[in-house]
Write a protein that holds these residues in place. Structure first.
Motif, PDB file in Angstrom:
ATOM      1  N   SER A   1     104.570  33.734  38.133  1.00 25.32           N
ATOM      2  CA  SER A   1     103.669  35.240  39.360  1.00 25.32           C
ATOM      3  C   SER A   1     103.490  36.127  38.848  1.00 25.32           C
ATOM      4  O   SER A   1     102.658  36.838  39.090  1.00 25.32           O
ATOM      5  CB  SER A   1     104.552  35.159  39.898  1.00 25.32           C
ATOM      6  OG  SER A   1     104.833  34.348  41.091  1.00 25.32           O
TER       7      SER A   1
ATOM      8  N   THR B   1     101.545  21.820  41.757  1.00 24.12           N
ATOM      9  CA  THR B   1     102.481  21.636  42.291  1.00 24.12           C
ATOM     10  C   THR B   1     102.990  20.655  43.526  1.00 24.12           C
ATOM     11  O   THR B   1     104.277  19.768  43.760  1.00 24.12           O
ATOM     12  CB  THR B   1     103.487  22.734  41.720  1.00 24.12           C
ATOM     13  OG1 THR B   1     103.023  23.285  40.176  1.00 24.12           O
ATOM     14  CG2 THR B   1     104.829  21.523  41.231  1.00 24.12           C
TER      15      THR B   1
ATOM     16  N   ASP C   1      97.369  28.022  34.160  1.00 22.50           N
ATOM     17  CA  ASP C   1      98.697  27.962  34.640  1.00 22.50           C
ATOM     18  C   ASP C   1      98.912  26.961  33.946  1.00 22.50           C
ATOM     19  O   ASP C   1      98.642  26.027  34.924  1.00 22.50           O
ATOM     20  CB  ASP C   1      98.326  28.642  35.950  1.00 22.50           C
ATOM     21  CG  ASP C   1      99.383  28.710  36.589  1.00 22.50           C
ATOM     22  OD1 ASP C   1     100.855  28.744  35.655  1.00 22.50           O
ATOM     23  OD2 ASP C   1     100.192  28.987  37.652  1.00 22.50           O
TER      24      ASP C   1
ATOM     25  N   GLN D   1     110.825  26.388  34.075  1.00 25.84           N
ATOM     26  CA  GLN D   1     111.651  25.950  35.055  1.00 25.84           C
ATOM     27  C   GLN D   1     111.635  25.123  36.003  1.00 25.84           C
ATOM     28  O   GLN D   1     111.933  24.613  36.257  1.00 25.84           O
ATOM     29  CB  GLN D   1     112.227  26.444  36.028  1.00 25.84           C
ATOM     30  CG  GLN D   1     110.898  27.286  37.248  1.00 25.84           C
ATOM     31  CD  GLN D   1     110.510  28.403  36.919  1.00 25.84           C
ATOM     32  OE1 GLN D   1     110.338  28.802  35.749  1.00 25.84           O
ATOM     33  NE2 GLN D   1     109.741  28.780  37.700  1.00 25.84           N
ATOM     34  N   LYS D   2     109.767  24.186  35.392  1.00 27.42           N
ATOM     35  CA  LYS D   2     109.903  23.182  36.316  1.00 27.42           C
ATOM     36  C   LYS D   2     109.444  21.795  34.499  1.00 27.42           C
ATOM     37  O   LYS D   2     110.672  20.608  34.812  1.00 27.42           O
ATOM     38  CB  LYS D   2     108.103  23.139  35.642  1.00 27.42           C
ATOM     39  CG  LYS D   2     107.994  24.004  37.539  1.00 27.42           C
ATOM     40  CD  LYS D   2     107.892  24.172  38.795  1.00 27.42           C
ATOM     41  CE  LYS D   2     107.858  24.840  39.517  1.00 27.42           C
ATOM     42  NZ  LYS D   2     106.542  25.661  39.567  1.00 27.42           N
TER      43      LYS D   2
HETATM   44  C1  PLP Z   1     106.067  27.196  39.945  1.00 23.64           C
HETATM   45  C2  PLP Z   1     104.498  27.618  40.061  1.00 23.64           C
HETATM   46  C3  PLP Z   1     104.418  29.209  39.626  1.00 23.64           C
HETATM   47  C4  PLP Z   1     104.992  30.048  40.207  1.00 23.64           C
HETATM   48  O1  PLP Z   1     106.809  30.239  39.420  1.00 23.64           O
HETATM   49  P1  PLP Z   1     107.204  31.675  38.935  1.00 23.64           P
HETATM   50  O2  PLP Z   1     107.712  31.069  37.626  1.00 23.64           O
HETATM   51  O3  PLP Z   1     108.451  31.699  40.101  1.00 23.64           O
HETATM   52  O4  PLP Z   1     107.001  32.966  39.036  1.00 23.64           O
HETATM   53  C5  PLP Z   1     102.918  29.059  39.502  1.00 23.64           C
HETATM   54  N1  PLP Z   1     102.292  28.634  39.117  1.00 23.64           N
HETATM   55  C6  PLP Z   1     102.626  26.586  38.814  1.00 23.64           C
HETATM   56  C7  PLP Z   1     101.462  26.007  39.085  1.00 23.64           C
HETATM   57  C8  PLP Z   1     104.154  27.099  39.755  1.00 23.64           C
HETATM   58  O5  PLP Z   1     104.202  25.178  39.805  1.00 23.64           O
END
Ligand code: PLP
Length: 359
Positions: free
Chosen positions: A77, A150, A169, A192-193
């Motif tokens: 973000s 996502t 991104d 974190q993903k």
């Molecule tokens: C989860 C996600 C975000 C947000 O990530 P944060 O680290 O929570 O700010 C941005 N872009 C994508 C594609 C996401 O999956």
């Protein structure tokens, strides 16, 4: 503990062996008699972690010294704003491909700094496809894309060829398959993903794009600040970086090619069942389906209430995290790198059972 099949969208599943190594480092790091959490980030033991994490990113994506790898904070973000600040040229004009909620947020941040041209958008169909064949104004400072959406379960399988710098991104599909990383000038991803715990954000930036912005950038948002100090301008999130480094080792030892094949096999198993099973329908256009997040709904004509029966069956089978994002509803199976094929097979079995019991 019985095995949980973890389909959480994020924070999400990581390799079990990484959890074991990470807990050991919390208790006693490198035999120092100290926890990783209580030593200086400038100690030689932690600097070795940072160096290894950065080197692994380059090695896995075949990148040379013309790229800078940084582990920062603020999540993807903040990446929306930071990438815009740093890539803004004299025109203060950028191009964005609007493919979902996160892409929209990126557009909003860029608009606070300059002119934004939305070169394509799938908002007309609740973001269930990736726009193609769009034109990018030649005077744009860069084109921004979101590789994997996502929330809506779409993914770019063929990145746009463009003359202007490409910013991506990659939060939810970084290291999920082999790609030509050299086509990007900036990649950023919240860890974190698919890469680690929440708390650090990976930036991969072409060196010749650092320090070239036309804007006066606040110190903490300037790539130059962090590149010059090797991501140690201020105290880095040591634990998140350490765990990411362990995951990167795991990715390297498995090999990105093999990880990509396994991810394709998992996605194929899920989508084959979604298409076969009369109880469900997929939401994303077939050619744009994500190998990371599979989104599906109850089929038309079925009473929403029986959806709860499906979730109950999932719970009995130790399946976690399947509820779809509130903006889409239905179900979402996130199949990040560490999720074994066996978990998808378990889900497919439950989908079949649901059909036989309630169909
Ligand atoms: C989860 C996600 C975000 C947000 O990530 P944060 O680290 O929570 O700010 C941005 N872009 C994508 C594609 C996401 O999956």
């Amino acid at each position: 503990m019985s095995k949980v099949h973890n389909f959480s969208a994020g924070p999400s599943i990581l390799p079990q062996e990484v959890f074991q190594q990470a807990s050991q480092a919390v208790l006693d790091f490198n035999g120092l008699g100290l926890s990783l959490l209580e030593i200086s980030h400038r100690s030689k033991d932690f600097i070795a972690v940072m160096d290894e994490a950065q080197a692994l990113v380059k090695e896995i994506y075949n990148l040379g010294d013309d790229y800078e790898v940084m582990f920062l904070q603020g999540g993807a973000s903040l990446g929306f704003l930071m990438s815009a600040y740093n890539m803004m040229g004299a025109n203060k004009k950028s191009a964005y491909l609007t493919t979902g909620t996160w892409a929209k947020k990126a557009v909003k941040e860029a608009k606070s700094l300059g002119e934004v041209v939305e070169v394509g958008s799938s908002a007309d169909a609740n973001f269930n496809y990736i726009p193609k064949g769009f034109a990018v104004p030649a005077d744009s400072d860069y084109l921004h894309v979101t590789s994997n959406n996502t929330i809506f379960g779409t993914q770019i399988h063929d990145f746009p060829k463009t003359e202007v710098p490409l910013v991506c991104d990659m939060s939810s599909d970084i290291f999920c398959r082999e790609i030509d990383a050299k086509q990007f000038d900036v990649i950023y991803a919240g860890a974190q993903k698919n890469m680690g715990p929440a708390g650090t954000t990976l930036y991969i930036v072409k060196n010749d794009k650092i320090g070239k912005s036309s804007m006066k950038i606040p110190t903490m948002l300037d790539f130059k600040t962090h590149a010059e100090k090797e991501s140690m301008f201020n105290t880095p999130p040591v634990f998140a970086i350490y765990v990411s480094m362990l995951v990167l080792r795991w990715i390297k030892s498995n090999g990105l090619a093999k990880i990509g094949q396994t991810n394709a096999a998992k996605a194929n198993a899920l989508y084959t069942e979604i298409d076969r099973n009369a109880m469900f329908k997929g939401t994303a256009a077939k050619e744009d389906r994500s190998i990371m997040n599979g989104c599906f709904l109850l089929n038309e004509g079925l009473d929403e209430a029986i959806g709860q029966n499906f979730l109950d069956l999932c719970k009995e089978a130790n399946i976690n995290g399947l509820k779809g994002h509130r903006s889409v509803g239905g179900f979402r199976a996130s199949m990040y790198n560490a999720l074994p094929l066996e978990s998808v097979e378990t889900l497919v079995d439950v989908m079949k059972t649901f059909e036989s019991k309630f169909g």
